[in-house]
Design a protein around this motif. Structure first.
Motif, PDB file in Angstrom:
ATOM      1  N   PHE A 199      -3.960  -7.087  -0.529  1.00  0.00           N
ATOM      2  CA  PHE A 199      -2.810  -7.450   0.288  1.00  0.00           C
ATOM      3  C   PHE A 199      -2.908  -6.772   1.645  1.00  0.00           C
ATOM      4  CE2 PHE A 199      -1.615  -3.588  -1.878  1.00  0.00           C
ATOM      5  CZ  PHE A 199      -0.895  -2.861  -0.940  1.00  0.00           C
ATOM      6  N   THR A 201      -0.811  -5.229   5.137  1.00  0.00           N
ATOM      7  CA  THR A 201       0.434  -4.558   5.483  1.00  0.00           C
ATOM      8  C   THR A 201       0.407  -4.184   6.955  1.00  0.00           C
ATOM      9  OG1 THR A 201       1.813  -2.617   5.083  1.00  0.00           O
ATOM     10  CG2 THR A 201      -0.536  -2.351   4.745  1.00  0.00           C
ATOM     11  N   TYR A 223       3.457  -0.022  -7.193  1.00  0.00           N
ATOM     12  CA  TYR A 223       4.384   0.047  -6.065  1.00  0.00           C
ATOM     13  C   TYR A 223       3.793   0.951  -4.983  1.00  0.00           C
ATOM     14  CZ  TYR A 223       7.830  -1.807  -9.377  1.00  0.00           C
ATOM     15  OH  TYR A 223       8.503  -2.575 -10.298  1.00  0.00           O
ATOM     16  N   GLU A 245       8.545   0.283   4.251  1.00  0.00           N
ATOM     17  CA  GLU A 245       8.392  -0.937   3.480  1.00  0.00           C
ATOM     18  C   GLU A 245       7.914  -0.577   2.078  1.00  0.00           C
ATOM     19  OE1 GLU A 245       5.657  -3.325   5.674  1.00  0.00           O
ATOM     20  OE2 GLU A 245       3.893  -2.221   5.010  1.00  0.00           O
ATOM     21  N   ILE A 247       6.230  -2.160  -1.336  1.00  0.00           N
ATOM     22  CA  ILE A 247       5.372  -3.274  -1.718  1.00  0.00           C
ATOM     23  C   ILE A 247       5.160  -3.248  -3.222  1.00  0.00           C
ATOM     24  CG2 ILE A 247       3.122  -4.363  -1.386  1.00  0.00           C
ATOM     25  CD1 ILE A 247       2.997  -2.808   1.306  1.00  0.00           C
ATOM     26  N   ARG A 248       5.388  -4.375  -3.853  1.00  0.00           N
ATOM     27  CA  ARG A 248       5.205  -4.527  -5.299  1.00  0.00           C
ATOM     28  C   ARG A 248       4.020  -5.454  -5.546  1.00  0.00           C
ATOM     29  NH1 ARG A 248       6.841  -7.992  -9.602  1.00  0.00           N
ATOM     30  NH2 ARG A 248       7.501  -6.844 -11.495  1.00  0.00           N
ATOM     31  N   VAL A 254       2.379 -10.544  -4.520  1.00  0.00           N
ATOM     32  CA  VAL A 254       2.742  -9.353  -3.768  1.00  0.00           C
ATOM     33  C   VAL A 254       4.104  -9.595  -3.130  1.00  0.00           C
ATOM     34  CG1 VAL A 254       2.158  -7.834  -1.830  1.00  0.00           C
ATOM     35  CG2 VAL A 254       0.333  -8.768  -3.271  1.00  0.00           C
ATOM     36  N   LYS A 255       5.038  -8.665  -3.314  1.00  0.00           N
ATOM     37  CA  LYS A 255       6.355  -8.736  -2.699  1.00  0.00           C
ATOM     38  C   LYS A 255       6.558  -7.520  -1.808  1.00  0.00           C
ATOM     39  CE  LYS A 255       8.571 -11.156  -6.574  1.00  0.00           C
ATOM     40  NZ  LYS A 255       9.623 -11.065  -7.623  1.00  0.00           N
ATOM     41  N   THR A 256       7.234  -7.740  -0.679  1.00  0.00           N
ATOM     42  CA  THR A 256       7.489  -6.655   0.258  1.00  0.00           C
ATOM     43  C   THR A 256       8.975  -6.606   0.593  1.00  0.00           C
ATOM     44  OG1 THR A 256       5.294  -6.884   1.256  1.00  0.00           O
ATOM     45  CG2 THR A 256       6.943  -5.702   2.532  1.00  0.00           C
TER      46      THR A 256
END
Length: 497
Positions: A199, A201, A223, A245, A247-248, A254-256
């Motif tokens: 991912f 960022t 996380y 932020e 991030i999962r 991927v979730k932010t």
């Protein structure tokens, strides 16, 4: 004024009677000599029979050179040991679980022009390792020269609290475009791959720090927490310049979630799992101010990352009076969070430290201890300060402290040379003449925020001083281990609460 005078009288009562009833068992190993002078505890693990396995790193000419693994019995007698310093290999991390040692390392494969990540494991009884290749990185992803020369993009290895899974996080180049991509690999303890995901960022940090990564207990979610600076926000007249932020990362997505701080600037934010939420606690200042103003708290749904609670708690008058006495307008600077723990009521207890170098020529430090308890809704129940003035002379590992949490109480171990003194108003201060002088003191912080202390021993009667900022805590949390050092002479100390 009456309130302040009453608090000062309470502090006088504290100083008049040290708490000699604080239970603490002291055990020491035999004094031994290392081949290398500089060595620090990195990991400890109970062996299930009253003994302990200790992993230490050691340095040669200020460069990390290798590791010592030592198995001690319940009487602190050495059973077995291993010096681990392979050539042309970079150890990214190691951990100990039960009767096994796990080592995650990287090496450059010249034949295939790639960087290989491997996992090795051995039993404590024989230290015979078996190795398995976990994954590889191409030259475009990870330049081998920069990797081994200055570790520009350092891999990070983190386990979950139960040590049923571990994560290897690497920051690599995206097809040579100069953009950063974070690659996440999660494995179980048999080195079976559970998650492989990449991912991007906006973070400005070179890589995610170890303390800002959390792995779920089932090993299926990672996380990541970091602060980021967006250029468009710098031009705004209102709103904070920085934000964090969260991030999962799972095997599939991927979730932010951005933790907006608006007019505040949050720093030293750390994660902790609560009953139904993932919480973040740290400290904050206001925009354009160069001092900390209080404690901030966020909690999120661990699946959706929706922010449920956001709190900014101003430091209380009592806290400021304890810290600065009459001069309450002084500024708090350079705060970093050392540890967090949930008590029996699911409340967060946080320990932090503020360092302020007053006279760099003599390295006189105000290493002030900050500790606070937060309610389930993020409100600060109490915040307290213990002031300590120490002299480092390049020996910072002998200043600072390590917290141990047990039930609803916190125990701090610091090096001191004198009894604490009462200053103006509620201000209480511990002193230390030098990093390797004085003695070891135990401070107990009670559930209501009050504290007492006990002098454990003087270094004049001991062979070596102990590095109180480099303690290793067992999983049960009842024992902490420190290593003492005087040049190549070493000794291990076990303290059981």
């Amino acid at each position: 004024m009456k309130k302040i005078i009453f608090s000062a009288l309470l502090c006088l009562n504290l100083l008049a009677a040290t708490a000699q009833d604080i239970p603490c068992t002291i055990q020491k190993s035999e004094v031994f000599k290392d081949e290398y002078r500089d060595s620090y505890i990195k990991s400890v693990e109970d062996d299930g029979s009253g003994g302990v396995v200790i992993g230490r790193n050691f340095y040669s000419s200020q460069n990390l050179y290798g590791y010592y693994f030592e198995h001690y019995d319940a009487n602190m007698k050495l059973i077995n040991e291993l010096k681990y310093a392979p050539e042309d290999t970079q150890v990214a991390g190691f951990f100990i679980k039960g009767d096994k040692i796990y080592i995650i390392e990287f090496n450059y494969d010249k034949a295939n022009n790639a960087v290989i990540c491997s996992g090795s494991t051995a039993n404590l009884s024989d230290f015979k390792f078996t190795k398995k290749v976990l994954f590889s990185l191409t030259k475009k992803e990870f330049e081998a020269v920069s990797f081994f020369q200055n570790f520009r993009m350092t891999p990070v290895v983190v386990t979950n609290s139960s040590k049923t899974a571990f994560c290897v996080s690497t920051t690599v180049n995206d097809a040579g475009l100069g953009k950063k991509v974070h690659k996440v690999h999660i494995y179980d303890m048999d080195f079976n791959l559970k998650i492989s995901h990449a991912f991007k960022t906006d973070t400005n940090e070179r890589d995610f720090r170890r303390e800002n990564i959390q792995i779920s207990q089932d090993g299926t979610v990672a996380y990541f927490l970091n602060n980021t600076e967006k250029p468009d926000r710098q031009m705004q007249k209102t709103g904070g310049k920085y934000h964090y932020e969260l991030i999962r990362v799972t095997a599939n997505d991927v979730k932010t979630q951005v933790l907006e701080t608006n007019e505040h600037i949050a720093t030293s934010l750390k994660m902790i799992f609560k009953k139904d939420v993932l919480a973040c606690v740290g400290f904050y200042s206001y925009k354009n101010e160069r001092k900390y103003s209080g404690i901030c708290y966020f909690d999120m749904d661990p699946v959706t990352l929706q922010v449920k609670t956001s709190k900014f708690n101003t430091f209380t008058e009592q806290f400021m009076a304890e810290k600065y006495g009459k001069d309450k307008d002084s500024e708090l600077k350079q705060i970093h969070t050392i540890g967090m723990q949930l008590n029996d009521n699911n409340e967060i207890v946080v320990n932090a430290e503020e360092t302020d170098t007053e006279t760099p020529s003599t390295f006189s430090l105000r290493d002030n201890i900050i500790y606070a308890k937060l309610a389930n809704n993020g409100d600060v129940i109490w915040a307290r300060s213990i002031n300590k003035r120490q002299t480092a002379y390049g020996l910072e590992t002998y200043t600072s402290y390590t917290p141990v949490f047990k039930g609803n109480e916190t125990f701090l171990f610091i090096n001191t040379s004198e009894k604490p003194k009462l200053g103006n108003y509620e201000k209480v201060q511990f002193f230390q003449k030098a990093g390797r002088e004085g003695g070891l003191t135990l401070i107990r912080i009670k559930d209501n925020g009050d504290f007492d202390y006990k002098n454990l021993f003087e270094y004049s009667k001991n062979d070596v001083p102990f590095m109180v900022s480099k303690g290793g805590i067992t999983k049960q949390g009842n024992s902490i281990y420190f290593i003492g050092s005087r040049d190549k002479k070493k000794q291990l100390l076990k303290l059981t609460i």
